[in-house]
Design a protein around this motif. Structure first.
Motif: not given
Length: 227
Positions: A124-128, A204-211
């Motif tokens: 589905f999403a190999p890069d994630l 704390a996870e807002q950056g990783p969520v966006s990325t």
């Protein structure tokens, strides 16, 4: 240009970070707010190319306060599925999707957590291989025959599933902002247990969520056929 209907159930929860991604890909969206004065649920898919069912705060489909617009939303979701059009569900929207697709729902308490979604299939999403997912909902889906789990949490419970070839259910909101969760807590008298820790983790996870969302949107849009 694709057009998508979005069913919103509370003032606080909307598409969030996903709005910019859809607009950047020429996917136009129209909110329908059945909870508002004069708000309605569309009677049929019309000229829309898909449907997004957002979360519903503390509302449930088999427990707690039952979502007031549940019956017409189930009819509309079944109409989209019957027409071969994609449906994307977040939070309780994913539970509605499962019920409409001849699965079901089971009682589960109102909860708010930030889970690590771990890929169970590489196609589905190999890069994630994993991403943070903010989950604010009650009840849980009983997946219909033919549904495929794409991501699960660390306990092995389904967090993202696909069905009908072009539809997706997320047990959380992949584009949630901390402010949205804060507003959900403020909007309703019923709140999850100990929400502060989850709010802090979401912040704390807002950056990783966006990325992660930037990577996730490519396979999501492709899966729904909104390219």
């Amino acid at each position: 240009m694709k057009r998508v209907a979005v069913l919103q159930h509370t003032e606080a929860e909307y598409l969030g970070l996903i709005e910019d991604h859809l607009e950047g890909r020429n996917v136009r969206f129209q909110y329908f707010r059945p909870f508002a004065s004069g708000g309605v649920v569309p009677a049929a898919p019309g000229n829309f190319d898909g449907l997004i069912l957002l979360g519903a705060g503390p509302y449930g489909v088999v427990s707690g306060h039952i979502l007031p617009s549940l019956a017409p939303e189930l009819r509309l979701t079944r109409a989209f599925l019957g027409a071969g059009l994609p449906v994307l569900g977040f939070g309780l929207g994913a539970v509605i999707l499962a019920v409409a697709a001849d699965g079901g729902a089971a009682e589960a308490p109102l909860r708010f957590s930030v889970e690590q979604a771990i890929a169970t299939t590489p196609d589905f999403a190999p890069d994630l291989p994993r991403f943070p997912l903010a989950c604010y909902l009650r009840d849980r889906p009983v997946l219909p025959d033919g549904a495929r789990v794409l991501y699960s949490n660390e306990a092995g419970e389904a967090l993202v599933f696909s069905l009908a070839e072009n539809s997706l259910g997320f047990l959380g909101h992949p584009g949630m902002k901390r402010g949205m969760a804060e507003d959900l807590i403020m909007e309703f008298a019923e709140t999850p247990d100990e929400p502060l820790a989850s709010l802090e983790r979401l912040g704390a996870e807002q950056g990783p969520v966006s990325t992660a969302l930037s990577t996730l949107m490519v396979p999501l849009i492709a899966h729904c056929g909104w390219m």
